[in-house]
Scaffold this motif. Structure first.
Motif, PDB file in Angstrom:
ATOM      1  N   GLU A  28      29.495-123.426 -12.868  1.00 52.66           N
ATOM      2  CA  GLU A  28      28.925-122.211 -13.130  1.00 52.66           C
ATOM      3  C   GLU A  28      29.338-121.025 -12.578  1.00 52.66           C
ATOM      4  OE1 GLU A  28      24.550-123.046 -12.273  1.00 52.66           O
ATOM      5  OE2 GLU A  28      24.427-123.560 -14.260  1.00 52.66           O
ATOM      6  N   SER A  29      29.693-121.170 -11.232  1.00 56.11           N
ATOM      7  CA  SER A  29      30.543-120.048 -10.467  1.00 56.11           C
ATOM      8  C   SER A  29      31.800-119.854 -10.933  1.00 56.11           C
ATOM      9  CB  SER A  29      30.547-120.365  -8.952  1.00 56.11           C
ATOM     10  OG  SER A  29      29.324-120.868  -8.261  1.00 56.11           O
ATOM     11  N   GLU A  30      32.421-120.774 -11.512  1.00 54.80           N
ATOM     12  CA  GLU A  30      33.818-120.673 -11.937  1.00 54.80           C
ATOM     13  C   GLU A  30      33.759-119.908 -13.202  1.00 54.80           C
ATOM     14  OE1 GLU A  30      35.586-124.507 -12.222  1.00 54.80           O
ATOM     15  OE2 GLU A  30      35.442-124.654  -9.964  1.00 54.80           O
ATOM     16  N   ALA A  31      32.539-120.271 -14.008  1.00 50.59           N
ATOM     17  CA  ALA A  31      32.287-119.739 -15.329  1.00 50.59           C
ATOM     18  C   ALA A  31      31.967-118.395 -15.106  1.00 50.59           C
ATOM     19  CB  ALA A  31      31.284-120.503 -16.108  1.00 50.59           C
ATOM     20  N   GLY A  32      31.631-117.628 -14.044  1.00 49.50           N
ATOM     21  CA  GLY A  32      31.212-116.351 -13.910  1.00 49.50           C
ATOM     22  C   GLY A  32      29.801-116.117 -13.954  1.00 49.50           C
ATOM     23  N   ALA A  33      29.061-117.288 -14.169  1.00 49.91           N
ATOM     24  CA  ALA A  33      27.433-117.030 -14.185  1.00 49.91           C
ATOM     25  C   ALA A  33      26.817-116.519 -12.950  1.00 49.91           C
ATOM     26  CB  ALA A  33      26.790-118.498 -14.471  1.00 49.91           C
ATOM     27  N   GLU A  34      26.031-115.455 -13.078  1.00 53.29           N
ATOM     28  CA  GLU A  34      25.567-114.788 -11.908  1.00 53.29           C
ATOM     29  C   GLU A  34      24.271-115.607 -11.375  1.00 53.29           C
ATOM     30  OE1 GLU A  34      25.445-110.271 -11.477  1.00 53.29           O
ATOM     31  OE2 GLU A  34      25.406-110.543 -13.679  1.00 53.29           O
ATOM     32  N   LYS A  35      23.919-115.489 -10.141  1.00 55.11           N
ATOM     33  CA  LYS A  35      22.882-115.987  -9.575  1.00 55.11           C
ATOM     34  C   LYS A  35      21.740-114.943  -9.622  1.00 55.11           C
ATOM     35  CE  LYS A  35      25.140-119.327  -6.568  1.00 55.11           C
ATOM     36  NZ  LYS A  35      25.379-119.725  -5.073  1.00 55.11           N
ATOM     37  N   ILE A  36      20.229-115.438  -9.763  1.00 52.96           N
ATOM     38  CA  ILE A  36      19.381-114.477  -9.516  1.00 52.96           C
ATOM     39  C   ILE A  36      18.853-114.690  -8.079  1.00 52.96           C
ATOM     40  CG2 ILE A  36      16.973-113.875 -10.274  1.00 52.96           C
ATOM     41  CD1 ILE A  36      17.667-115.061 -13.111  1.00 52.96           C
ATOM     42  N   ILE A  37      18.941-113.634  -7.427  1.00 55.59           N
ATOM     43  CA  ILE A  37      18.695-113.523  -6.069  1.00 55.59           C
ATOM     44  C   ILE A  37      17.190-113.017  -5.618  1.00 55.59           C
ATOM     45  CG2 ILE A  37      20.976-113.401  -5.379  1.00 55.59           C
ATOM     46  CD1 ILE A  37      20.463-110.484  -4.747  1.00 55.59           C
ATOM     47  N   ALA A  38      16.536-112.273  -6.624  1.00 55.29           N
ATOM     48  CA  ALA A  38      15.201-111.704  -6.401  1.00 55.29           C
ATOM     49  C   ALA A  38      14.547-111.531  -7.753  1.00 55.29           C
ATOM     50  CB  ALA A  38      15.328-110.455  -5.520  1.00 55.29           C
ATOM     51  N   VAL A  39      13.291-111.414  -7.523  1.00 60.97           N
ATOM     52  CA  VAL A  39      12.547-111.376  -8.765  1.00 60.97           C
ATOM     53  C   VAL A  39      11.516-110.203  -8.547  1.00 60.97           C
ATOM     54  CG1 VAL A  39      12.577-113.594  -9.642  1.00 60.97           C
ATOM     55  CG2 VAL A  39      10.583-112.867  -7.993  1.00 60.97           C
ATOM     56  N   ARG A  40      10.773-109.633  -9.621  1.00 54.13           N
ATOM     57  CA  ARG A  40       9.742-108.584  -9.593  1.00 54.13           C
ATOM     58  C   ARG A  40       8.475-109.295 -10.531  1.00 54.13           C
ATOM     59  NH1 ARG A  40      11.220-102.656 -10.111  1.00 54.13           N
ATOM     60  NH2 ARG A  40      11.941-103.118  -8.093  1.00 54.13           N
ATOM     61  N   ARG A  41       7.297-109.039  -9.805  1.00 51.51           N
ATOM     62  CA  ARG A  41       6.216-109.576 -10.363  1.00 51.51           C
ATOM     63  C   ARG A  41       5.267-108.509 -10.922  1.00 51.51           C
ATOM     64  NH1 ARG A  41       5.858-115.110  -9.673  1.00 51.51           N
ATOM     65  NH2 ARG A  41       7.104-115.982  -8.246  1.00 51.51           N
ATOM     66  N   ASN A  42       4.228-108.658 -11.895  1.00 50.60           N
ATOM     67  CA  ASN A  42       3.364-107.766 -12.247  1.00 50.60           C
ATOM     68  C   ASN A  42       2.170-107.983 -11.619  1.00 50.60           C
ATOM     69  OD1 ASN A  42       2.153-109.802 -13.450  1.00 50.60           O
ATOM     70  ND2 ASN A  42       2.607-108.893 -15.707  1.00 50.60           N
ATOM     71  N   ALA A  43       0.979-107.190 -11.773  1.00 54.69           N
ATOM     72  CA  ALA A  43      -0.246-107.575 -10.937  1.00 54.69           C
ATOM     73  C   ALA A  43      -0.765-109.018 -11.375  1.00 54.69           C
ATOM     74  CB  ALA A  43      -1.234-106.663 -11.489  1.00 54.69           C
ATOM     75  N   ASP A  44      -0.653-109.368 -12.590  1.00 52.22           N
ATOM     76  CA  ASP A  44      -0.971-110.858 -12.949  1.00 52.22           C
ATOM     77  C   ASP A  44      -0.066-112.028 -12.269  1.00 52.22           C
ATOM     78  OD1 ASP A  44      -3.150-109.934 -14.127  1.00 52.22           O
ATOM     79  OD2 ASP A  44      -2.135-109.722 -16.260  1.00 52.22           O
ATOM     80  N   ASP A  45       1.022-111.320 -11.351  1.00 46.96           N
ATOM     81  CA  ASP A  45       1.884-112.579 -10.776  1.00 46.96           C
ATOM     82  C   ASP A  45       2.917-113.003 -11.839  1.00 46.96           C
ATOM     83  OD1 ASP A  45       2.897-113.490  -8.233  1.00 46.96           O
ATOM     84  OD2 ASP A  45       1.766-115.454  -8.476  1.00 46.96           O
ATOM     85  N   ASP A  46       2.983-112.367 -12.844  1.00 42.04           N
ATOM     86  CA  ASP A  46       3.921-112.794 -13.748  1.00 42.04           C
ATOM     87  C   ASP A  46       5.469-112.263 -13.658  1.00 42.04           C
ATOM     88  OD1 ASP A  46       2.241-114.181 -15.617  1.00 42.04           O
ATOM     89  OD2 ASP A  46       1.490-111.992 -16.368  1.00 42.04           O
ATOM     90  N   LEU A  47       6.378-112.890 -13.574  1.00 39.41           N
ATOM     91  CA  LEU A  47       7.968-112.397 -13.438  1.00 39.41           C
ATOM     92  C   LEU A  47       7.991-111.363 -14.705  1.00 39.41           C
ATOM     93  CD1 LEU A  47       9.771-115.828 -12.571  1.00 39.41           C
ATOM     94  CD2 LEU A  47       8.755-114.077 -11.073  1.00 39.41           C
ATOM     95  N   ILE A  48       8.638-110.265 -14.269  1.00 37.75           N
ATOM     96  CA  ILE A  48       8.719-109.102 -15.182  1.00 37.75           C
ATOM     97  C   ILE A  48      10.170-108.669 -15.089  1.00 37.75           C
ATOM     98  CG2 ILE A  48       6.438-108.621 -15.474  1.00 37.75           C
ATOM     99  CD1 ILE A  48       7.163-105.978 -13.766  1.00 37.75           C
ATOM    100  N   ALA A  49      10.853-109.014 -13.804  1.00 35.66           N
ATOM    101  CA  ALA A  49      12.386-108.522 -14.024  1.00 35.66           C
ATOM    102  C   ALA A  49      13.082-109.076 -12.685  1.00 35.66           C
ATOM    103  CB  ALA A  49      12.258-107.072 -13.400  1.00 35.66           C
ATOM    104  N   PHE A  50      14.128-109.257 -12.971  1.00 34.86           N
ATOM    105  CA  PHE A  50      15.402-110.042 -12.234  1.00 34.86           C
ATOM    106  C   PHE A  50      16.248-109.169 -11.395  1.00 34.86           C
ATOM    107  CE2 PHE A  50      13.188-112.274 -15.481  1.00 34.86           C
ATOM    108  CZ  PHE A  50      12.699-113.216 -14.733  1.00 34.86           C
ATOM    109  N   LYS A  51      16.686-109.392 -10.103  1.00 39.06           N
ATOM    110  CA  LYS A  51      17.835-108.975  -9.773  1.00 39.06           C
ATOM    111  C   LYS A  51      19.079-110.055  -9.475  1.00 39.06           C
ATOM    112  CE  LYS A  51      19.223-105.784  -5.731  1.00 39.06           C
ATOM    113  NZ  LYS A  51      18.705-105.026  -5.037  1.00 39.06           N
ATOM    114  N   THR A  52      20.040-109.703  -9.757  1.00 42.48           N
ATOM    115  CA  THR A  52      21.400-110.695  -9.539  1.00 42.48           C
ATOM    116  C   THR A  52      22.006-110.377  -8.428  1.00 42.48           C
ATOM    117  OG1 THR A  52      23.000-109.310 -10.758  1.00 42.48           O
ATOM    118  CG2 THR A  52      21.632-110.774 -12.116  1.00 42.48           C
ATOM    119  N   GLU A  53      22.882-111.309  -8.125  1.00 42.08           N
ATOM    120  CA  GLU A  53      23.673-111.278  -7.031  1.00 42.08           C
ATOM    121  C   GLU A  53      24.706-109.960  -6.904  1.00 42.08           C
ATOM    122  OE1 GLU A  53      25.983-114.803  -6.449  1.00 42.08           O
ATOM    123  OE2 GLU A  53      26.580-114.847  -8.367  1.00 42.08           O
TER     124      GLU A  53
END
Length: 104
Positions: A28-53
């Motif tokens: 995956e690293s060789e193929a250029g796939a980015e890792k997700i390193i952090a997340v953002r949640r809403n008030a219901d604890d649902d994932l709503i956004a992602f930050k990549t490396e």
């Protein structure tokens, strides 16, 4: 069973899986796939956004699209609850699970 216990057989199976995870992660690293390193949640604890490396901040829909295109590492898109859902790849590594990542 070659004289091995169920536990021994299962442990060998897990070890083979650990080796395969490392091979796939390198690919995956060789193929250029980015890792997700952090997340953002809403008030219901649902994932709503992602930050990549690389620093990109992705809304949920963009992350789904990128994951489907193989641009994000260690995540799968599954169809559940009548819609596509982003989830951690079941690779046995707790530290890269979306639920374990820090917030941004």
């Amino acid at each position: 069973m070659d004289g091995k216990s169920f536990e021994q057989i299962y442990e060998e199976y897990k070890q083979q899986g650990n080796v395969q995870v490392k091979v796939e992660m390198a690919h995956e690293s060789e193929a250029g796939a980015e890792k997700i390193i952090a997340v953002r949640r809403n008030a219901d604890d649902d994932l709503i956004a992602f930050k990549t490396e690389s620093g990109r901040e992705l809304d949920y829909i963009t992350a789904l699209k990128d994951a489907k295109e193989g641009k994000l590492a260690h995540v799968d898109v599954i169809h559940r609850y009548g819609r596509d859902v982003l989830r951690s790849e079941p690779d046995g590594l707790k530290e890269n699970n979306l639920s374990e990542l820090p917030s941004f």
